[in-house]
Design a protein around this motif. Sequence first.
Motif, PDB file in Angstrom:
ATOM      1  N   LEU A 374      51.169  50.435  30.662  1.00 34.35           N
ATOM      2  CA  LEU A 374      49.708  50.442  30.608  1.00 34.35           C
ATOM      3  C   LEU A 374      49.198  50.109  29.210  1.00 34.35           C
ATOM      4  N   THR A 375      49.971  50.449  28.205  1.00 33.58           N
ATOM      5  CA  THR A 375      49.527  50.206  26.836  1.00 33.58           C
ATOM      6  C   THR A 375      49.928  48.835  26.313  1.00 33.58           C
ATOM      7  N   LEU A 376      50.639  48.057  27.140  1.00 34.35           N
ATOM      8  CA  LEU A 376      50.936  46.696  26.693  1.00 34.35           C
ATOM      9  C   LEU A 376      49.624  45.951  26.485  1.00 34.35           C
ATOM     10  N   PRO A 377      49.461  45.257  25.343  1.00 30.09           N
ATOM     11  CA  PRO A 377      48.170  44.628  24.999  1.00 30.09           C
ATOM     12  C   PRO A 377      47.684  43.687  26.096  1.00 30.09           C
ATOM     13  N   GLY A 378      46.557  44.071  26.748  1.00 34.41           N
ATOM     14  CA  GLY A 378      45.916  43.191  27.723  1.00 34.41           C
ATOM     15  C   GLY A 378      46.764  42.819  28.914  1.00 34.41           C
ATOM     16  N   TYR A 379      47.845  43.619  29.173  1.00 37.67           N
ATOM     17  CA  TYR A 379      48.760  43.197  30.244  1.00 37.67           C
ATOM     18  C   TYR A 379      48.047  43.082  31.592  1.00 37.67           C
ATOM     19  N   ARG A 380      47.364  44.125  31.992  1.00 39.52           N
ATOM     20  CA  ARG A 380      46.725  44.113  33.300  1.00 39.52           C
ATOM     21  C   ARG A 380      45.572  43.110  33.333  1.00 39.52           C
ATOM     22  N   ASN A 381      44.775  43.080  32.272  1.00 38.38           N
ATOM     23  CA  ASN A 381      43.640  42.154  32.249  1.00 38.38           C
ATOM     24  C   ASN A 381      44.105  40.703  32.290  1.00 38.38           C
ATOM     25  N   LYS A 382      45.206  40.418  31.598  1.00 39.66           N
ATOM     26  CA  LYS A 382      45.723  39.051  31.609  1.00 39.66           C
ATOM     27  C   LYS A 382      46.189  38.651  32.999  1.00 39.66           C
ATOM     28  N   ARG A 383      46.887  39.579  33.657  1.00 40.42           N
ATOM     29  CA  ARG A 383      47.348  39.277  35.016  1.00 40.42           C
ATOM     30  C   ARG A 383      46.165  39.042  35.963  1.00 40.42           C
ATOM     31  N   ARG A 385      43.035  38.262  35.131  1.00 37.03           N
ATOM     32  CA  ARG A 385      42.279  37.076  34.734  1.00 37.03           C
ATOM     33  C   ARG A 385      43.001  35.803  35.175  1.00 37.03           C
ATOM     34  N   ARG A 386      44.337  35.851  35.147  1.00 38.23           N
ATOM     35  CA  ARG A 386      45.084  34.681  35.617  1.00 38.23           C
ATOM     36  C   ARG A 386      44.847  34.441  37.113  1.00 38.23           C
ATOM     37  N   LYS A 387      44.788  35.540  37.899  1.00 37.55           N
ATOM     38  CA  LYS A 387      44.511  35.387  39.326  1.00 37.55           C
ATOM     39  C   LYS A 387      43.105  34.836  39.558  1.00 37.55           C
ATOM     40  N   ILE A 388      42.140  35.363  38.795  1.00 32.55           N
ATOM     41  CA  ILE A 388      40.770  34.869  38.932  1.00 32.55           C
ATOM     42  C   ILE A 388      40.679  33.405  38.523  1.00 32.55           C
ATOM     43  N   ASN A 389      41.363  33.037  37.452  1.00 32.52           N
ATOM     44  CA  ASN A 389      41.344  31.642  36.994  1.00 32.52           C
ATOM     45  C   ASN A 389      41.993  30.716  38.007  1.00 32.52           C
ATOM     46  N   GLN A 390      43.033  31.224  38.696  1.00 32.40           N
ATOM     47  CA  GLN A 390      43.656  30.413  39.741  1.00 32.40           C
ATOM     48  C   GLN A 390      42.656  30.095  40.853  1.00 32.40           C
ATOM     49  N   LEU A 391      41.874  31.104  41.240  1.00 31.23           N
ATOM     50  CA  LEU A 391      40.861  30.871  42.270  1.00 31.23           C
ATOM     51  C   LEU A 391      39.757  29.954  41.757  1.00 31.23           C
ATOM     52  N   LYS A 432      37.310  48.309  36.604  1.00 30.96           N
ATOM     53  CA  LYS A 432      35.888  48.222  36.283  1.00 30.96           C
ATOM     54  C   LYS A 432      35.620  47.263  35.131  1.00 30.96           C
ATOM     55  N   SER A 433      36.556  47.186  34.198  1.00 31.19           N
ATOM     56  CA  SER A 433      36.341  46.303  33.049  1.00 31.19           C
ATOM     57  C   SER A 433      36.341  44.828  33.440  1.00 31.19           C
ATOM     58  N   MET A 434      36.886  44.506  34.600  1.00 31.56           N
ATOM     59  CA  MET A 434      36.952  43.119  35.064  1.00 31.56           C
ATOM     60  C   MET A 434      35.913  42.828  36.146  1.00 31.56           C
ATOM     61  N   SER A 435      34.991  43.752  36.381  1.00 31.71           N
ATOM     62  CA  SER A 435      34.022  43.578  37.471  1.00 31.71           C
ATOM     63  C   SER A 435      33.134  42.355  37.252  1.00 31.71           C
ATOM     64  N   SER A 436      32.711  42.113  36.000  1.00 30.03           N
ATOM     65  CA  SER A 436      31.823  40.960  35.743  1.00 30.03           C
ATOM     66  C   SER A 436      32.511  39.650  36.092  1.00 30.03           C
ATOM     67  N   ASP A 437      33.785  39.501  35.738  1.00 30.00           N
ATOM     68  CA  ASP A 437      34.512  38.275  36.071  1.00 30.00           C
ATOM     69  C   ASP A 437      34.679  38.136  37.585  1.00 30.00           C
ATOM     70  N   TYR A 438      34.884  39.266  38.247  1.00 26.76           N
ATOM     71  CA  TYR A 438      35.086  39.253  39.693  1.00 26.76           C
ATOM     72  C   TYR A 438      33.825  38.768  40.411  1.00 26.76           C
ATOM     73  N   PHE A 439      32.678  39.365  40.026  1.00 28.27           N
ATOM     74  CA  PHE A 439      31.433  38.967  40.706  1.00 28.27           C
ATOM     75  C   PHE A 439      30.975  37.578  40.273  1.00 28.27           C
ATOM     76  N   ALA A 440      31.328  37.160  39.059  1.00 28.07           N
ATOM     77  CA  ALA A 440      31.019  35.782  38.644  1.00 28.07           C
ATOM     78  C   ALA A 440      31.765  34.791  39.526  1.00 28.07           C
ATOM     79  N   LEU A 441      33.016  35.101  39.868  1.00 32.04           N
ATOM     80  CA  LEU A 441      33.777  34.211  40.751  1.00 32.04           C
ATOM     81  C   LEU A 441      33.123  34.116  42.125  1.00 32.04           C
TER      82      LEU A 441
END
Length: 468
Positions: A374-383, A385-391, A432-441
């Motif tokens: 969980l403390t890996l820098p941006g690990y979850r957000n990167k994963r 964000r990569r899924k969102i970018n793929q879509l 929750k921190s990725m909600s804006s990117d999710y709804f933007a998609l």
Amino acid sequence: MGSIKQDIAETYLGLYETAQEKWGDFTQFLREAWPLLLILLIALMGVWLYADPPPPRHVVMATGQPGGAYHALGKKYAAFFEKKGITLELLETKGAQENIEFLADRKNPVQAAFVQAGVFNPHGIKGVQSLGTISYDPIWLFYRGVAVKGDNFQEIKARAQHFLNSRMSVGEKGSGTYAQAMQILKANGFDVGSHFLYLSGAKSVEALQNKEIDAAFIVDAFESPNVQTLLADPSLNVSAFDRAEAYTRLLPYMQILNVPAGGFSLIRNFPPRDIKLMASTTNLLIDDRMHPAIQFLFLEAAREINGKSSFFSEHGEFPSFKHPGMPESPVALHYEKNGSPLLMTYLPFWLAEMANRLIFVLLPFCALAYPVLLTLPGYRNKRMRRKINQLYGVLKTYEQELTTNFEPEKKDEYLKKLDFLEYQAIQLKVSKSMSSDYFALRTSIDYVRSCLNRGFHPFQLQEDSSGV
């Protein structure tokens, strides 16, 4: 009262929602991070197998001469080990001295042995540890002739001198009997007799019965076949140790055993009076490299086999850790205070041992892996964000296709593709921190859908009929 109930209800609801949110984050984390978790688990398993290998399935144990108590006891231990799925190979030896030599030899395959106290110097032996004492080893001196009165010292001395000048077996060299006989003779100021014979226990019994010798030292358990054979012979007497207290001062490892009149035979009233015998103790010694699980198994065997009441011992008296003779194994110290591991009480040995070892891997894994990842820098957000970018990439492909190669008759097909893309976006479990990117998609998908529904050619301005 109403406000208190409301506060309690709101508090409960808040705790419930928090737990639900945390559980959702955890399950989502497992779905996202399972490859890394699997790699980490495999690495930990590798370290575990290297640092703490499973116990061997084959163990070699030195016992003693055929017909002796150690040999019979070894068979009981082997049967106990067999029930646990371990093969205990028994190695017949001359006796205790040879056992300790085999055990101290780091190249010898022997990992355990029965050894009498007093036959070795603990300061001169390395790499050997004790799992405690497991039984008494009475020192028997059987002889022919008139019984010696215990209160007549001169008669005792004369009879001892007679034995020194006659044919007497003092045990095979290398055996515990030989070591104990020499200790007793030296304590009384006697030298080795010129007519001494160095016979094994079985041969000493045979020689006494055939009247080929006058006396024999035998150090063996009361229940052993050799001792029982000689006790049943009415032509033989047993020498008592009336100065037993003095022996315990000179030889501290010695123990005093009391035998009441008629204890060996009420019919013969044998012995005719209360007597004292001297006894050594049997030490269960091991190679200090022995796997801890096998050590626990030996201790369990000692408790089940040697812990029963016998002629000289009470129920539960053994295994004993009072006079180990050698440094105690850490496993024996743990067993003395806490007994066997709890899992060994309720599960088969192999399953309990494996579970017990796995606990020491899974607990650190569960305690460290989750927070570390969980403390890996941006690990979850990167994963995510990569899924969102793929879509987004798929959406961009659709948009370009609609711009350059739009075919009105395929409008419904395009709408189905956008609906499926939106379905994929809805399936994303974002924090929750990725909600804006999710709804933007999702807004972007809806924008492309709206453009598609606008008119004949949704992404180009309709040219004026005048050509302006």
